[in-house]
Design a protein around this motif. Structure first.
Motif, PDB file in Angstrom:
ATOM      1  N   TRP A  63       1.392  -9.940   2.909  1.00  0.00           N
ATOM      2  CA  TRP A  63       2.071  -8.663   2.662  1.00  0.00           C
ATOM      3  C   TRP A  63       1.080  -7.668   2.061  1.00  0.00           C
ATOM      4  O   TRP A  63       0.404  -7.974   1.083  1.00  0.00           O
ATOM      5  N   LYS A  64       1.030  -6.465   2.626  1.00  0.00           N
ATOM      6  CA  LYS A  64       0.201  -5.390   2.078  1.00  0.00           C
ATOM      7  C   LYS A  64       1.126  -4.398   1.374  1.00  0.00           C
ATOM      8  O   LYS A  64       1.906  -3.700   2.022  1.00  0.00           O
ATOM      9  N   LEU A  65       1.031  -4.386   0.051  1.00  0.00           N
ATOM     10  CA  LEU A  65       1.938  -3.595  -0.767  1.00  0.00           C
ATOM     11  C   LEU A  65       1.181  -2.511  -1.529  1.00  0.00           C
ATOM     12  O   LEU A  65       0.019  -2.698  -1.903  1.00  0.00           O
ATOM     13  N   GLY A  66       1.863  -1.404  -1.773  1.00  0.00           N
ATOM     14  CA  GLY A  66       1.321  -0.338  -2.615  1.00  0.00           C
ATOM     15  C   GLY A  66       2.286  -0.038  -3.740  1.00  0.00           C
ATOM     16  O   GLY A  66       3.511  -0.002  -3.520  1.00  0.00           O
ATOM     17  N   TRP A  67       1.757   0.156  -4.941  1.00  0.00           N
ATOM     18  CA  TRP A  67       2.612   0.380  -6.119  1.00  0.00           C
ATOM     19  C   TRP A  67       2.269   1.722  -6.753  1.00  0.00           C
ATOM     20  O   TRP A  67       1.096   2.024  -6.983  1.00  0.00           O
ATOM     21  N   ILE A  68       3.309   2.489  -7.107  1.00  0.00           N
ATOM     22  CA  ILE A  68       3.152   3.804  -7.732  1.00  0.00           C
ATOM     23  C   ILE A  68       3.799   3.762  -9.110  1.00  0.00           C
ATOM     24  O   ILE A  68       5.013   3.571  -9.234  1.00  0.00           O
ATOM     25  N   GLY A  69       2.996   3.900 -10.166  1.00  0.00           N
ATOM     26  CA  GLY A  69       3.532   3.940 -11.528  1.00  0.00           C
ATOM     27  C   GLY A  69       3.481   2.613 -12.243  1.00  0.00           C
ATOM     28  O   GLY A  69       4.477   1.895 -12.334  1.00  0.00           O
ATOM     29  N   VAL A 117      -1.342   8.661  -4.058  1.00  0.00           N
ATOM     30  CA  VAL A 117      -0.220   8.194  -3.259  1.00  0.00           C
ATOM     31  C   VAL A 117      -0.558   8.178  -1.772  1.00  0.00           C
ATOM     32  O   VAL A 117      -0.201   7.252  -1.043  1.00  0.00           O
ATOM     33  N   GLY A 118      -1.267   9.198  -1.311  1.00  0.00           N
ATOM     34  CA  GLY A 118      -1.626   9.264   0.098  1.00  0.00           C
ATOM     35  C   GLY A 118      -2.466   8.089   0.544  1.00  0.00           C
ATOM     36  O   GLY A 118      -2.273   7.535   1.639  1.00  0.00           O
ATOM     37  N   ALA A 119      -3.415   7.686  -0.291  1.00  0.00           N
ATOM     38  CA  ALA A 119      -4.276   6.546   0.033  1.00  0.00           C
ATOM     39  C   ALA A 119      -3.468   5.257   0.111  1.00  0.00           C
ATOM     40  O   ALA A 119      -3.731   4.386   0.955  1.00  0.00           O
ATOM     41  N   LEU A 120      -2.475   5.113  -0.772  1.00  0.00           N
ATOM     42  CA  LEU A 120      -1.612   3.935  -0.727  1.00  0.00           C
ATOM     43  C   LEU A 120      -0.833   3.887   0.589  1.00  0.00           C
ATOM     44  O   LEU A 120      -0.733   2.852   1.235  1.00  0.00           O
ATOM     45  N   ALA A 121      -0.264   5.041   0.952  1.00  0.00           N
ATOM     46  CA  ALA A 121       0.565   5.098   2.154  1.00  0.00           C
ATOM     47  C   ALA A 121      -0.248   4.815   3.413  1.00  0.00           C
ATOM     48  O   ALA A 121       0.291   4.322   4.402  1.00  0.00           O
ATOM     49  N   ALA A 122      -1.536   5.123   3.362  1.00  0.00           N
ATOM     50  CA  ALA A 122      -2.376   4.935   4.549  1.00  0.00           C
ATOM     51  C   ALA A 122      -2.562   3.475   4.906  1.00  0.00           C
ATOM     52  O   ALA A 122      -2.801   3.138   6.066  1.00  0.00           O
ATOM     53  N   LEU A 171       4.568  11.803  -0.540  1.00  0.00           N
ATOM     54  CA  LEU A 171       4.781  10.781   0.474  1.00  0.00           C
ATOM     55  C   LEU A 171       5.381  11.332   1.767  1.00  0.00           C
ATOM     56  O   LEU A 171       5.210  10.738   2.834  1.00  0.00           O
ATOM     57  N   ALA A 172       6.101  12.438   1.679  1.00  0.00           N
ATOM     58  CA  ALA A 172       6.857  12.936   2.832  1.00  0.00           C
ATOM     59  C   ALA A 172       5.980  13.087   4.072  1.00  0.00           C
ATOM     60  O   ALA A 172       6.410  12.801   5.194  1.00  0.00           O
ATOM     61  N   SER A 173       4.745  13.543   3.885  1.00  0.00           N
ATOM     62  CA  SER A 173       3.850  13.750   5.028  1.00  0.00           C
ATOM     63  C   SER A 173       2.945  12.552   5.293  1.00  0.00           C
ATOM     64  O   SER A 173       2.192  12.550   6.272  1.00  0.00           O
ATOM     65  N   ALA A 174       3.018  11.534   4.416  1.00  0.00           N
ATOM     66  CA  ALA A 174       2.115  10.383   4.552  1.00  0.00           C
ATOM     67  C   ALA A 174       2.797   9.146   5.100  1.00  0.00           C
ATOM     68  O   ALA A 174       2.142   8.276   5.679  1.00  0.00           O
ATOM     69  N   LEU A 175       4.117   9.044   4.928  1.00  0.00           N
ATOM     70  CA  LEU A 175       4.837   7.878   5.439  1.00  0.00           C
ATOM     71  C   LEU A 175       4.848   7.877   6.959  1.00  0.00           C
ATOM     72  O   LEU A 175       4.803   8.927   7.597  1.00  0.00           O
ATOM     73  N   ARG A 176       4.945   6.681   7.519  1.00  0.00           N
ATOM     74  CA  ARG A 176       4.951   6.565   8.977  1.00  0.00           C
ATOM     75  C   ARG A 176       6.060   5.608   9.415  1.00  0.00           C
ATOM     76  O   ARG A 176       6.547   4.797   8.605  1.00  0.00           O
ATOM     77  N   PRO A 177       6.464   5.685  10.667  1.00  0.00           N
ATOM     78  CA  PRO A 177       7.517   4.786  11.156  1.00  0.00           C
ATOM     79  C   PRO A 177       7.159   3.326  10.925  1.00  0.00           C
ATOM     80  O   PRO A 177       6.015   2.912  11.112  1.00  0.00           O
ATOM     81  N   GLY A 178       8.155   2.569  10.502  1.00  0.00           N
ATOM     82  CA  GLY A 178       7.954   1.142  10.260  1.00  0.00           C
ATOM     83  C   GLY A 178       7.633   0.797   8.824  1.00  0.00           C
ATOM     84  O   GLY A 178       7.754  -0.362   8.423  1.00  0.00           O
ATOM     85  N   GLN A 179       7.214   1.784   8.022  1.00  0.00           N
ATOM     86  CA  GLN A 179       6.963   1.524   6.605  1.00  0.00           C
ATOM     87  C   GLN A 179       8.285   1.482   5.837  1.00  0.00           C
ATOM     88  O   GLN A 179       9.324   1.959   6.315  1.00  0.00           O
ATOM     89  N   ALA A 180       8.232   0.931   4.633  1.00  0.00           N
ATOM     90  CA  ALA A 180       9.384   0.931   3.736  1.00  0.00           C
ATOM     91  C   ALA A 180       8.932   1.436   2.370  1.00  0.00           C
ATOM     92  O   ALA A 180       7.819   1.124   1.923  1.00  0.00           O
ATOM     93  N   TRP A 181       9.796   2.217   1.756  1.00  0.00           N
ATOM     94  CA  TRP A 181       9.551   2.694   0.393  1.00  0.00           C
ATOM     95  C   TRP A 181      10.703   2.214  -0.477  1.00  0.00           C
ATOM     96  O   TRP A 181      11.859   2.555  -0.239  1.00  0.00           O
ATOM     97  N   ILE A 182      10.362   1.402  -1.475  1.00  0.00           N
ATOM     98  CA  ILE A 182      11.343   0.869  -2.423  1.00  0.00           C
ATOM     99  C   ILE A 182      11.144   1.582  -3.755  1.00  0.00           C
ATOM    100  O   ILE A 182      10.104   1.400  -4.406  1.00  0.00           O
ATOM    101  N   ASP A 183      12.122   2.372  -4.176  1.00  0.00           N
ATOM    102  CA  ASP A 183      12.010   2.992  -5.499  1.00  0.00           C
ATOM    103  C   ASP A 183      12.875   2.232  -6.491  1.00  0.00           C
ATOM    104  O   ASP A 183      14.073   2.025  -6.268  1.00  0.00           O
ATOM    105  N   LEU A 184      12.256   1.812  -7.596  1.00  0.00           N
ATOM    106  CA  LEU A 184      12.911   0.980  -8.610  1.00  0.00           C
ATOM    107  C   LEU A 184      13.312   1.774  -9.848  1.00  0.00           C
ATOM    108  O   LEU A 184      13.765   1.201 -10.839  1.00  0.00           O
TER     109      LEU A 184
END
Length: 295
Positions: A6-12, A55-60, A82-95
């Protein structure tokens, strides 16, 4: 549960984010993160965390992104990036614990990306986060929830699916109202018992073994007995959550008189410099209002 591959990115990577990142790393995830405080990232580097510039680098490179930020404004700022960096098939989980209205704005901001947006606020403390014992309230697209179930299973012991949109945000605020009111009510009961000559340990044991026992009380019983207010969740945090619930209640026409009272108690403790103590310090409020017992 393993997250190998799994390739995950964490913000915060804050107080709660740190133990949760550790759990993901221990599960074998390839985890990158970004945070304004570089020291937080450096502290986890020996455990395998990769620091990213933004954030952009994470989304890439991340397939699944996770965020835990302090408030509505911070979440909206992340969504703006993130709005312009997310792509189809990705998931964003906000906790995060945020308002349903702000979360709905985020959903609209990222709707055109093709990524799945999950609202997954958590219930628990830093200790329960470290133990993987959080309860996660989850709402969003069912297919995205199914896909991300292994990640959520590493972060919490229970995942309660609440609905397709902002339901999880509302559930979290509802639960937090009870959490915030619990020490205020327990404090009143123990103040009453103390006035009648009962010992602190006996009162805590009686409450813990009675019909009013709860997991929260069990977790805080030793703290109440010892009067050790080392924070698991501090008073400033619970005050922030009360402010959020009160604002939502006002906007939605839901009266919250008891929550408003609890907020005033919290303000009194904050005013005396105790906002960094555990929020169960609120259970001592009768001591501030009563003269010493003449008995």
């Amino acid at each position: 549960m393993t997250l190998q591959g799994w390739k995950l990115g964490w913000i915060g990577v804050g107080r709660m984010g740190t133990p949760l990142c550790r759990r993901l790393l221990e599960a074998g995830a390839d985890l990158a993160a970004t945070d304004p405080d570089q020291g937080r990232l450096a502290a986890l580097a020996p455990e395998g965390l990769r620091a990213m510039p933004g954030v952009g680098a994470l989304a890439a490179e991340g397939d699944v992104l996770l965020s835990m930020v302090p408030d509505d404004a911070a979440l909206l700022a992340v969504a703006g990036e993130l709005a312009s960096a997310l792509r189809p098939g990705q998931a964003w989980i906000d906790l995060s614990t945020v308002s349903p209205a702000a979360s709905a704005r985020v959903a609209a901001m990222v709707a055109g990306s093709g990524a799945g947006y999950l609202r997954c606020p958590v219930s628990g403390s830093t200790a329960t986060a470290a133990a993987g014992a959080l309860t996660i309230f989850a709402s969003g697209p069912e297919a995205t929830l199914d896909r991300c179930a292994p990640v959520l299973a590493v972060l919490g012991k229970e995942v309660l699916r609440c609905g397709p949109a902002e339901e999880a945000r509302a559930v979290k605020l509802m639960v937090n109202l009870v959490v915030a009111l619990t020490p205020v009510l327990i404090g009143e009961a123990m103040g009453f018992g103390e006035r009648l000559g009962l010992g602190r340990e006996a009162m805590v044991e009686a409450l813990s073994r009675s019909v009013v026992a709860s997991p929260l009380l069990a977790y805080k019983a030793a703290m109440l007995t010892a009067r050790d207010w080392t924070p698991a969740a501090d008073l400033d945090l619970i005050a922030k959550d009360l402010d959020l619930a009160l604002a939502v209640g006002q906007r939605e026409g839901a009266p919250l008189p008891l929550a408003a009272l609890a907020r005033q108690f919290a303000a009194a403790f904050q005013g005396s410099g105790e906002g960094g103590l555990d929020f169960f310090r609120l259970a001592t409020w009768p001591e501030r209002m009563l003269a010493p017992n003449p008995r």
